[in-house]
Design an enzyme around this catalytic site. Structure first.
Site, PDB file in Angstrom:
ATOM      1  N   LYS A  50      81.240 -20.546-108.693  1.00 28.21           N
ATOM      2  CA  LYS A  50      80.428 -21.648-108.877  1.00 28.21           C
ATOM      3  C   LYS A  50      79.041 -21.725-110.007  1.00 28.21           C
ATOM      4  O   LYS A  50      78.638 -22.594-110.447  1.00 28.21           O
ATOM      5  CB  LYS A  50      79.542 -22.025-107.533  1.00 28.21           C
ATOM      6  N   SER A 303      88.506 -17.523-105.392  1.00 29.62           N
ATOM      7  CA  SER A 303      87.313 -18.275-106.191  1.00 29.62           C
ATOM      8  C   SER A 303      85.952 -17.741-105.318  1.00 29.62           C
ATOM      9  O   SER A 303      85.008 -18.133-106.061  1.00 29.62           O
ATOM     10  CB  SER A 303      87.478 -19.793-105.433  1.00 29.62           C
TER      11      SER A 303
END
Length: 504
Positions: A50, A303
Site C-alpha cells: 500500500k 501483498s
C-alpha cells in the site's frame, strides 16, 4: 490505458518503497510441476504494498494541496502507507479509523506520524466521516484503491516482476479487494506481454469484483466476510473495474482454509507470516495453476504481513484443512462398550487430530473427529467408504463453517423437547456494548437457547446463537436482524447442527 502506463513508469515510489525480491518457491513448484515465484511485498517498510500507491498519490499533489494536508479512512495497510508517505513528504495526514480497529493498528499509525481520529462502528461510517471532515478542513481525500495515481503506484509491482523474470510466465495471480493492485499490475502486464494470463483472486466471502463482473458494473455485496480483512471490500471500485474488465483473463475465489494453507506455505518457505489478505493470491495459484496448459512460471504476490499475533491460532487450526491434510467428520457409532475401540481400529495408523464425544441416551452416539490425511481427498473418500461399509453413518464436515468454527467446541449440548429454536451465525463488531445491543433488541419471548463466541484476533467476533422464536413472529425477528446490521446467516438447516445440537 496509455496514461496509466505512463504514470506507472514515471512513478516516484522509490523515494520510500523498495524493489522487493521475486523468490522461487522450490518445494511448492515441485508439487505443482512448474516454477513458482512469490513477490515479497511484505518486505516494504510498512510490511505492505500500500505504500506504493499512497506515496505516488501524494507525490502527484500540487504544493498547495500538500500544504493543506490529506485524509483517508482505513483500519489497516492503507492507513500506515499514507501516514508513512505523508511524514516523509512533510504533509499533514489525518487517518479516520472505526471504533473496532485493534489498538496495535492505531498505535502503528500514530508512530508513523498520522493523526488518528476514531469514528464510526464500521469502515463505511469511518469513510463518510473522513469525507465530511476533509471537506470541512479542506483536506485532500486519498482513496485506498479507486484513484488513477494510486493504481499507477501499485502498477510498479508489475514493472518489477517483468524485469525480474524475463523467462516464460504462464500466469500471474493478483489479490483483489477494491482492485487497485490488480488494476495497476494487470494493465502493465497486458500492455507489455499480453500472452501472460492474469488471474484475479478473491476470498469466497468477499468477492466484490466477481459480483461486478457478473452484473457488468460494481455492485454492493449484502454480506462481507472479514477473515482476509485487507481485501474485504463491499463494492469494487469504478475505475478499477473499468481497467480489470479488459485486462483480467479470469477471476477465481478461495476459501478461508485455502488461504490458511497458503499462509503456511509462505511461512515454511520464507519464515515470514503473511496476513490473510497477503496470502490470497498464493492460495489462488495453488488452486488454479495445475490447470494451466502452459509450462511457464506461476507468480503470486505476498501483498502484506500485518497480522495480529492472536489470529495465528485460527490460521494454524485451518491450514491442515486447506491443504486437504485433515478431514473433519461427524460419525455415528453404537453406544455400547467396545464401539470406540472398534471405530479407532477402522482408522488404522492415521493420526487423530481431534476427538469430541459425550455420552447420550439412546442406542447411538455422535462423535466429532479430526483425522490426518496423507493423500488428500482420495484418502478421505476411501476412509468414509470404509466407515459406512462397517455400518457407521458419516457426515463430512470438512467444508462446514459452523462445524469448524463453533460446533466442534460444543459437542454434547443437545436438549430434550426444546421448541422453535432457530440457529444463526453472526459476526459481532469487536467492541464494548455489541452483545448488549443485540440482547436489548430481542422481544421478551425470544429466548436465547444456545450461545458460542470465539475471538480470532480480528475486528469482529464470530458468534453462534440459538433463539427460540414462535413461527408467527419470525418475520418480525428477521426484520430486527436487518435493522441490527450485524452480518448474519441462518444455519437452522445446517447438517452439523442437526447431528450434534438440534433438540430431539
Amino acid at each position: 490505458m496509455h496514461d496509466l502506463i505512463r504514470a506507472t513508469l514515471s512513478s516516484s515510489v522509490y523515494d520510500v518503497a523498495v524493489e522487493t525480491p521475486l523468490e522461487a518457491m522450490g518445494p511448492l513448484g515441485e508439487r505443482l510441476g512448474r516454477p513458482v515465484f512469490l513477490k515479497r511485498e511484505d518486505l516494504q517498510p510498512v510490511f505492505s504494498f500500500k505504500l506504493r500507491g499512497a506515496y505516488n498519490k501524494l507525490a502527484s499533489l500540487s504544493e498547495a494541496e500538500r500544504a493543506k494536508g490529506v485524509i483517508c479512512a482505513s483500519a489497516g495497510n492503507h492507513a500506515q502507507g499514507l501516514a508513512f508517505s505523508a511524514t516523509r513528504l512533510g504533509v499533514r495526514s489525518v487517518i479516520v479509523m472505526p471504533t473496532t480497529t485493534p489498538s496495535i493498528k492505531v498505535e502503528a499509525v500514530k508512530r508513523l506520524g498520522g493523526e488518528v481520529v476514531i469514528s464510526g462502528d464500521t469502515f463505511d461510517d469511518a469513510r463518510l466521516h473522513a469525507i465530511a471532515l476533509g471537506e470541512a478542513e479542506d483536506l485532500t481525500f486519498v482513496h485506498p484503491y479507486d484513484d488513477h495515481q494510486v493504481i499507477a503506484g501499485q502498477g510498479t509491482i508489475g514493472v518489477e516482476i517483468l524485469r525480474q523474470h524475463g523467462g516464460p510466465i504462464s500466469a500471474i495471480y493478483l489479490p483483489i479487494g477494491g482492485g487497485g493492485l490488480a488494476a495497476g499490475v494487470a494493465a502493465y502486464v497486458k500492455f507489455l506481454r499480453p500472452g501472460i494470463r492474469v488471474i484475479g483472486v478473491e476470498p469466497e466471502e468477499a468477492a466484490s469484483m466477481t459480483a461486478a463482473f457478473a452484473a457488468g458494473y460494481p455492485v454492493p455485496l449484502n454480506e462481507v466476510g472479514i477473515f482476509a480483512d485487507g481485501v474485504a471490500v463491499r463494492q469494487a471500485g469504478d475505475e478499477t473495474f473499468a481497467i480489470l474488465k479488459d485486462t483480467l483473463d479470469e477471476i477465481i475465489t478461495v476459501s478461508t482454509d485455502e488461504i490458511c494453507a497458503a499462509i503456511k506455505d509462505i511461512f515454511e518457505h520464507t519464515r515470514a507470516i503473511a496476513e490473510p489478505a497477503g496470502a490470497v493470491s498464493l492460495a489462488g495459484l495453488r488452486k488454479h495453476a495445475p490447470s494451466l496448459a502452459e509450462r511457464g512460471a506461476a507468480i503470486a504476490i505476498c501483498s502484506g504481513a500485518n497480522i495480529n499475533f492472536d489470529r495465528l491460532r485460527h490460521v494454524a487450526e485451518r491450514a491442515e484443512l486447506g491443504e486437504r491434510a485433515e478431514a473433519v467428520l461427524g460419525v455415528t457409532i453404537p453406544e455400547k462398550p467396545g464401539a470406540y475401540r472398534a471405530f479407532i481400529g477402522l482408522l488404522g495408523p492415521r493420526a487423530i487430530t481431534e476427538f469430541n464425544y459425550r455420552i447420550a441416551p439412546g442406542a447411538n452416539a455422535q462423535i466429532f473427529v479430526g483425522i490426518g490425511l496423507k493423500r488428500g481427498e482420495a484418502e478421505k473418500a476411501e476412509l468414509v467408504e470404509t466407515l459406512e461399509r462397517h455400518g457407521h453413518r458419516v457426515l463430512d464436515l470438512s467444508d462446514n463453517e459452523v462445524a469448524k468454527l463453533h460446533i466442534r467446541y460444543m459437542v454434547g449440548g443437545r436438549v430434550e423437547g426444546l421448541e422453535n429454536e432457530l440457529l444463526y451465525r453472526f459476526e459481532f463488531p469487536e467492541r464494548p456494548g455489541a452483545l448488549l445491543r443485540f440482547l436489548e433488541g430481542l422481544a421478551p419471548d425470544w429466548n436465547i437457547s444456545l450461545f458460542h463466541y470465539r475471538n480470532h484476533g480480528s475486528d469482529y467476533g464470530r458468534v453462534l446463537a440459538g433463539i427460540q422464536v414462535p413461527p408467527s413472529e419470525r418475520p418480525a425477528f428477521e426484520a430486527y436482524l436487518d435493522t441490527l446490521g450485524y452480518a448474519h446467516w441462518d444455519e437452522t438447516a445446517n447438517p452439523a447442527y442437526a447431528m450434534f445440537l438440534a433438540p430431539r
